[in-house]
Design an enzyme around this catalytic site. Structure first.
Site, PDB file in Angstrom:
ATOM      1  N   GLU A 261       4.682   8.108  -1.911  1.00 62.88           N
ATOM      2  CA  GLU A 261       4.405   9.016  -3.033  1.00 62.88           C
ATOM      3  C   GLU A 261       2.881   9.091  -3.162  1.00 62.88           C
ATOM      4  OE1 GLU A 261       5.903   7.692  -6.813  1.00 62.88           O
ATOM      5  OE2 GLU A 261       5.582   9.619  -7.798  1.00 62.88           O
TER       6      GLU A 261
ATOM      7  N   HIS B 214      10.842  10.012  -2.900  1.00 63.44           N
ATOM      8  CA  HIS B 214       9.732  10.945  -2.690  1.00 63.44           C
ATOM      9  C   HIS B 214       9.430  11.230  -1.221  1.00 63.44           C
ATOM     10  CE1 HIS B 214       8.815  11.412  -6.876  1.00 63.44           C
ATOM     11  NE2 HIS B 214       8.809  10.107  -7.029  1.00 63.44           N
TER      12      HIS B 214
HETATM   13 ZN    ZN Z   1      10.592   7.697  -9.239  1.00 59.56          ZN
END
Ligand code: ZN
Ligand code: NAG
Length: 495
Positions: free
Chosen positions: A345, A370
């Protein structure tokens, strides 16, 4: 000359295509061109899905609507979600997506499951709710049967009701409370100039909400309300990331994690009883490094606990590799504790955090939270694809937390165009001002997928959410059958 190395599999599919490119005299053969285009389109998410006649009709309609939206003056995925939200609510594509059975929500955090409207309009109106403002102007809440003790960050507690009455402007007061519990604002670019500022506000909002949500009677209603909001958005199953915080009663009694887990189970069962078409909910235990406890909880509650994740802001926290000893414990103890790591992320390439994706795969993660950085990790990408480790794509979260501004540039466009295993989720709906998954589906379908994403894409994404859930195989079959019935009804509504 040398050619780049190529996997055998790619070679097999590429050879006939190379032949299609073979030099022709004059203009390329339109039929060959057609074949190449179809071959490429077939590789995207849902590209090999065959649509029924009714589905084709709906698909054509969606395409027309999408074309209109893409040619409008302001294109929602290109602007900050806080400014685009009202545009999206008007969108005809969005309205179809709201009705669409979306399957499961696999990446939502428990502390931001329920909209702040409900927290303020319902929870802070309950008796015995105290509020306090800290020196840095964030708020704390606590429920207490008597005046709460001062604490290091909070000296002056007032009853919310008293304060609300005193202001003479209850609506304005409630609005100000909401501002403390969400990132949502009219001026996102001014208020959040960079990632650090937005994450700071993010963490403050978490702390503010905690005092409300960890009150046991509130938590019960909160979880129910959360399931309700998902069900209203045509979602049938949830995997909730939760730290299973201790909860407290009015007299100060504190309940442990097991109590909280049992409460979650109880509320889910009650919700299913009231809504028999809802399939269920499970927990992914998400805390910093409390592995041993998680192993035990997974053992004791195999039907409710999916596995484990580490949470927090990756960019400023420790990497997975830092916790390698703890993360190896389950294997050493002969226990099973499936992992569902947040990884990649980040938009900082080449940093330690950027390497988290490979480490997540090394630790046999079942999905990647992510995976924003995955598109430029060719090996990790290949491994994740071959081992069916789906990426949990949360477009609005990535935009609000400032990894990308125009969602057409989201790296998941690459993943979608090559049919990488993907599911769509909302991460922290209350902080971003969304409910359910429709907003994130809209961004993935219209912004990231563009015009080439079609009904087959949507169908595949919904099916993926069940396929890549942590449910045992036989339960997946039941959930998928339930989803299919809803899907058929949804499609036939448009024909
Ligand atoms: Zn999260
Ligand atoms: C808050 O919600 C609960 C159940 O979700 C409901 O019973 C209660 O009446 C609501 N209270 C207020 C003040 O709206």
């Amino acid at each position: 000359t040398s050619s780049p190395p190529m996997a055998c599999e790619d070679m097999a599919t590429l050879l006939p295509l190379l032949w299609l490119l073979a030099a022709a005299d004059g203009m390329p053969d339109p039929a060959r061109r057609d074949l190449l285009m179809r071959e490429e389109a077939s590789r995207q998410t849902g590209g090999r899905t065959t649509l029924t006649a009714a589905e084709q009709k709906l698909d054509a309609r969606l395409r027309r609507l999408k074309e209109q939206e893409m040619s409008a003056a302001s294109f929602p995925p290109a602007v900050h979600f806080f400014k685009a939200k009202s545009l999206i609510q008007e969108s005809s594509v969005f309205k179809v997506l709201q009705k669409m059975p979306k399957g499961a929500a696999l990446h939502i955090h428990s502390s931001s499951l329920v909209g702040v409207d409900w927290l303020v309009k319902n929870v802070t109106y309950r008796p015995n709710c105290y509020v306090c403002y800290t020196w840095d102007n964030s708020v704390r809440f606590v429920f207490s049967s008597r005046q709460p003790f001062p604490r290091w960050d909070c000296f002056y507690w007032q009853l919310v009701q008293t304060l609300r009455d005193k202001t003479g402007d209850p609506a304005g007061f409630d609005y100000s409370l909401m501002q403390h519990l969400t990132l949502f604002t009219e001026d996102p670019d001014g208020e959040y100039p960079n990632q650090d500022v937005v994450w700071e506000k993010f963490e403050k909002a978490f702390i503010a909400a905690a005092g409300l949500i960890t009150h046991a009677p509130v938590l019960r209603d909160y979880l129910y309300q959360g399931l309700q909001e998902l069900h209203d958005d045509n979602i049938l199953y949830l995997e909730l990331r939760s730290g299973l915080s201790k909860t407290y009663e009015l007299d100060g009694t504190v309940h442990d994690k097991v109590w909280t887990l049992k409460l979650f189970q109880e509320v889910t069962q009650k919700f299913i009883k009231d809504h028999p078409d809802f399939f269920g909910a499970r927990i992914i235990i998400s805390v910093k490094a409390a592995i041993k406890e998680a192993i035990q909880l997974q053992r004791d509650f195999p039907a409710v606990v999916s596995g484990f994740d580490m949470v927090g802001r990756e960019d400023s926290g420790r990497t997975l590799w830092y916790f390698r000893e703890a993360l190896s414990l389950p294997a050493e103890l002969g226990a099973t504790l499936p992992y569902f790591f947040h990884a990649g992320e980040t938009d900082d390439e080449g940093t330690e955090v950027d390497q988290n994706i490979l480490d997540a795969l090394l630790f046999d993660t079942k999905r990647i939270g992510h995976g924003y950085a995955l598109a430029h990790h060719p090996l990790a990408k290949e491994l994740s694809r071959q081992r069916n480790v789906a990426v949990e794509l949360c477009p609005i979260s990535n935009q609000v937390l400032k990894l990308v501004s125009d969602l057409r540039n989201h790296p998941a466009a690459v993943l979608m165009s090559e049919g990488h295993p993907l599911v769509i989720s909302s991460d922290d709906p209350s902080l971003f001002g969304t409910t359910g998954l429709s907003y994130d589906f809209y961004q993935a379908f219209v912004g990231i997928g563009g015009l080439k994403a079609n009904l087959g894409t949507l169908k595949e994404l919904a099916l993926n959410s069940i396929r890549y859930s942590s449910l045992p195989a036989h339960e997946k079959d039941v959930a998928q059958a339930a989803w299919q019935r809803k899907w058929d009804a949804f499609v036939s509504n448009y024909s």
